[in-house]
Write a protein that holds these residues in place. Structure first.
Motif, short mmCIF file in Angstrom:
data_model
loop_
_atom_site.label_atom_id
_atom_site.label_comp_id
_atom_site.label_asym_id
_atom_site.label_seq_id
_atom_site.Cartn_x
_atom_site.Cartn_y
_atom_site.Cartn_z
N HIS A 2 -22.32 56.12 -10.02
CA HIS A 2 -22.86 54.68 -10.24
C HIS A 2 -22.78 53.77 -9.19
N ALA A 3 -21.27 53.83 -8.74
CA ALA A 3 -20.84 53.12 -7.43
C ALA A 3 -19.54 53.71 -6.99
N LEU A 4 -19.30 53.84 -5.72
CA LEU A 4 -18.23 54.60 -5.14
C LEU A 4 -17.36 53.11 -4.36
N LEU A 5 -16.22 53.04 -4.79
CA LEU A 5 -15.32 51.94 -4.22
C LEU A 5 -14.72 52.60 -3.04
N LEU A 6 -14.89 52.14 -1.66
CA LEU A 6 -13.90 52.69 -0.55
C LEU A 6 -12.99 51.56 -0.38
N VAL A 16 -20.43 51.97 -2.02
CA VAL A 16 -21.65 52.79 -1.79
C VAL A 16 -22.26 52.92 -3.20
N GLU A 17 -23.62 52.66 -3.26
CA GLU A 17 -24.47 52.69 -4.43
C GLU A 17 -25.33 54.10 -4.30
N ARG A 18 -25.92 54.59 -5.35
CA ARG A 18 -26.72 55.95 -5.37
C ARG A 18 -27.85 55.55 -4.64
N ASP A 19 -28.56 54.43 -4.41
CA ASP A 19 -29.73 54.23 -3.57
C ASP A 19 -29.19 54.18 -2.08
N ASP A 20 -28.14 54.00 -1.99
CA ASP A 20 -27.55 53.95 -0.44
C ASP A 20 -27.62 55.22 0.16
N LEU A 21 -27.53 56.35 -0.54
CA LEU A 21 -27.67 57.62 -0.19
C LEU A 21 -28.81 58.29 0.33
N ALA A 22 -29.96 57.52 -0.05
CA ALA A 22 -31.15 58.09 0.38
C ALA A 22 -31.46 58.31 1.74
N SER A 32 -20.42 54.08 6.39
CA SER A 32 -21.74 53.63 6.99
C SER A 32 -23.00 53.53 5.92
N ALA A 33 -22.74 54.09 4.83
CA ALA A 33 -23.97 54.20 3.89
C ALA A 33 -23.89 52.96 3.01
N GLY A 34 -22.66 52.14 2.72
CA GLY A 34 -22.55 51.09 2.01
C GLY A 34 -22.23 49.94 2.62
N GLY A 35 -21.60 48.94 1.75
CA GLY A 35 -21.71 47.55 2.40
C GLY A 35 -21.03 46.69 1.05
#
Length: 103
Positions: A2-6, A16-22, A32-35
């Motif tokens: 669902h969400a990865l907390l870095l 990083v959320e699932r949609d960020d990985l597309a 770099s994929a998340g925010g």
């Protein structure tokens, strides 16, 4: 996922959320994929206002960070949007998933 907390130490650097990985290359760094924009809330924010905003934005998760960016926790909105998940809710879902994997 669902969400990865870095985090770096105890400071949240990206969500990083699932949609960020597309469309992201497999060699890309996760950061770099998340925010953070729109993905964090402060610990002193009004919970009902936060819940209403999350529901209106169809956002189920927000990281809670202090003024220095230290990760304090995660707010998870229930699917119906009328409340937040509790530790008991999370544990029950994990037990159900474990039972389904075993069965």
């Amino acid at each position: 996922m669902h969400a990865l907390l870095l985090v770096r130490g105890d400071v949240l650097v990206a969500v990083v959320e699932r949609d960020d990985l597309a469309g992201v290359a497999g060699t890309a760094r996760a950061r770099s994929a998340g925010g953070l924009a729109g993905r964090v809330v402060g610990p002193d924010e009004d919970l009902e206002t936060t819940r209403l905003t999350m529901a209106a934005q169809h956002r189920r998760r927000l990281a809670v960070v202090d003024h220095c960016g230290v990760l304090l926790g995660l707010l998870c909105l229930k699917k119906h949007g009328r409340g937040f998940c509790s530790s008991d809710d999370v544990a029950a879902r994990e037990a159900e998933r474990s039972a389904n994997r075993a069965g």
